[in-house]
Design an enzyme around this catalytic site. Structure first.
Site: not given
Length: 443
Positions: A189-190
């Site tokens: 996600h990051e």
């Protein structure tokens, strides 16, 4: 990021959790940009294109969302966008430069040092970083390559929260902070933020799928629900996206969710892996726009005005100065083009009829309505095109010699032989239909 995702306990811990009585209003610089203070955080409220955008400033760091940081330059670009008096040229330039993807779909990285982690925890962290890389690259064209001497790359640090810079920036190292080291999908996600990918609930068409009531959000968290008008959602709204938050995230009262579906029902979130929609979105973002020259392929360019009309080379001629027009879709080579990277973000568009000939702004013109023609490639700015990824709306094209203008079908007509020109736009974030084109790979 100023929050920790504690998956096992289901608990959401916020660093910004004070009540409204702690807020102190400071003088506003203008009605388009106001600031408030909350426990050492400066909350910037910017009116951009009729909607409010929030940015939290903490110790000189700018948070576009709880887990998305932007540079001071990107923040200043947002402030300029909040000025209703800026010119169309400047607005267009800002939009084209705010978020950039990684050149050639290649993300360089270095692995973290052990720091305060135990040997076992550190090895788990390394394993899950590599799992996150594999998770993204397994079904996309994006490659992760360990850095040697590259200037731009991503790094990882074990931290008290999860956060990442937004997109690729020249001469910048993207420092990704990770708290949830045991969850590959959270790390992914990051990483996806560093790739230039936003949260699903912030896409510009979200109001067609969900209701967002930021009055129910905790103080200092509204930036997690900004509408990213300069960000293009791809495909249907994806409730299963790894980039999607759940209904009650950041809510003052879990019984009063910030987000619901249109029927009032709530939804959860998943951090197990990328959804089919996530993969499709990455492949669209890093498709022909960022592929290496060896994998670009051949494409047709179909106008969004009519699905059966393509950009065409008049009479299949390869003579310099041949008009580029709109014409009924065929399988002929006069409607097939090859994209070749010129420099980061810019491409030449070659005719398959003769690969030495490219789409060119006639006479290096910068006036509204200047014709586009076929001409021998001389590597001029009039032959380099910046591509805008418009998600479901396809792509837009801006010539380097006239960056405030866009490739368009003249007058928005769909009759055969209508000229292809460059034209002005007052809608840099949502381009006119005549300035939108779909790229279809034909081989």
């Amino acid at each position: 990021m100023t929050r920790k995702l504690l998956i096992l306990s289901g608990c959401l811990i916020l660093a910004l959790n004070s009540c409204k009585s702690d807020m102190e209003t400071t003088p506003a610089s203008s009605v388009d940009h106001t600031t408030t203070q909350l426990n050492g955080t400066t909350i910037h409220k910017l009116l951009i294109n009729g909607a409010y955008t929030y940015v939290n400033e903490v110790n000189g760091e700018y948070f576009y969302a709880d887990d998305i940081t932007i540079t001071a330059e990107q923040f200043n670009q947002l402030k300029r966008m909040a000025n209703p008096d800026i010119s169309t040229v400047e607005r267009s330039t800002i939009v084209s430069s705010f978020i950039k993807t990684w050149p050639n779909a290649t993300v360089y990285y270095t692995l973290p040092s052990q720091g305060s982690l135990s040997t076992q925890a550190y090895n788990t962290f390394l394993t899950n970083i590599n799992k996150a890389f594999d998770m993204i690259s397994s079904k996309t064209s994006v490659k992760f390559v360990q850095r040697t001497n590259q200037t731009e790359y991503i790094t990882f640090t074990y931290s008290t929260g999860n956060s990442s810079p937004l997109g690729w920036v020249k001469n910048r190292v993207n420092g990704i902070k990770i708290y949830n080291t045991t969850y590959p999908a959270i790390i992914a996600h990051e990483i996806m933020h560093s790739m230039g990918i936003m949260h699903e609930q912030c896409r510009p068409d979200r109001d067609q799928y969900i209701i967002v009531d930021t009055n129910r959000a905790q103080d200092g968290t509204r930036h997690n629900f900004n509408l990213y008008n300069d960000y293009a959602g791809h495909g249907e709204f994806d409730f299963g996206s790894v980039m999607m938050y759940k209904s009650t995230d950041f809510a003052i009262d879990p019984n009063l969710p910030v987000m619901t579906k249109l029927d009032g029902s709530t939804f959860g979130k998943q951090r197990d892996g990328l959804s089919a929609g996530d993969y499709a979105g990455i492949n669209h973002l890093y498709g022909p726009v960022n592929s290496t020259s060896a994998t670009n392929g051949t494409y047709t360019l179909t106008t969004s005005l009519a699905g059966d009309k393509n950009i065409d080379i008049t009479g299949s001629s390869t003579a310099d100065g041949t008009d580029v027009i709109l014409y009924s879709a065929t399988t002929g080579n006069n409607q097939k083009f090859i994209f070749r990277k010129s420099e980061h973000g810019y491409f030449t568009i070659k005719s398959i009829l003769d690969s030495t000939k490219v789409l060119t702004v006639r006479n290096n013109g910068t006036a509204n309505g200047t014709a586009v023609e076929l001409r021998t490639n001389a590597d001029t700015d009039a032959q380099k095109w910046l591509l805008f990824n418009l998600g479901n709306e396809g792509f837009g094209f801006a010539p380097k010699n006239a960056p405030s203008l866009r490739l368009e079908v003249k007058d928005g007509l769909t009759t055969n032989l209508t000229p292809i020109v460059i034209g002005s736009t007052d809608q840099t974030l949502q381009p006119y239909t005549k300035q939108r084109f779909t790229l279809t790979k034909v081989n």
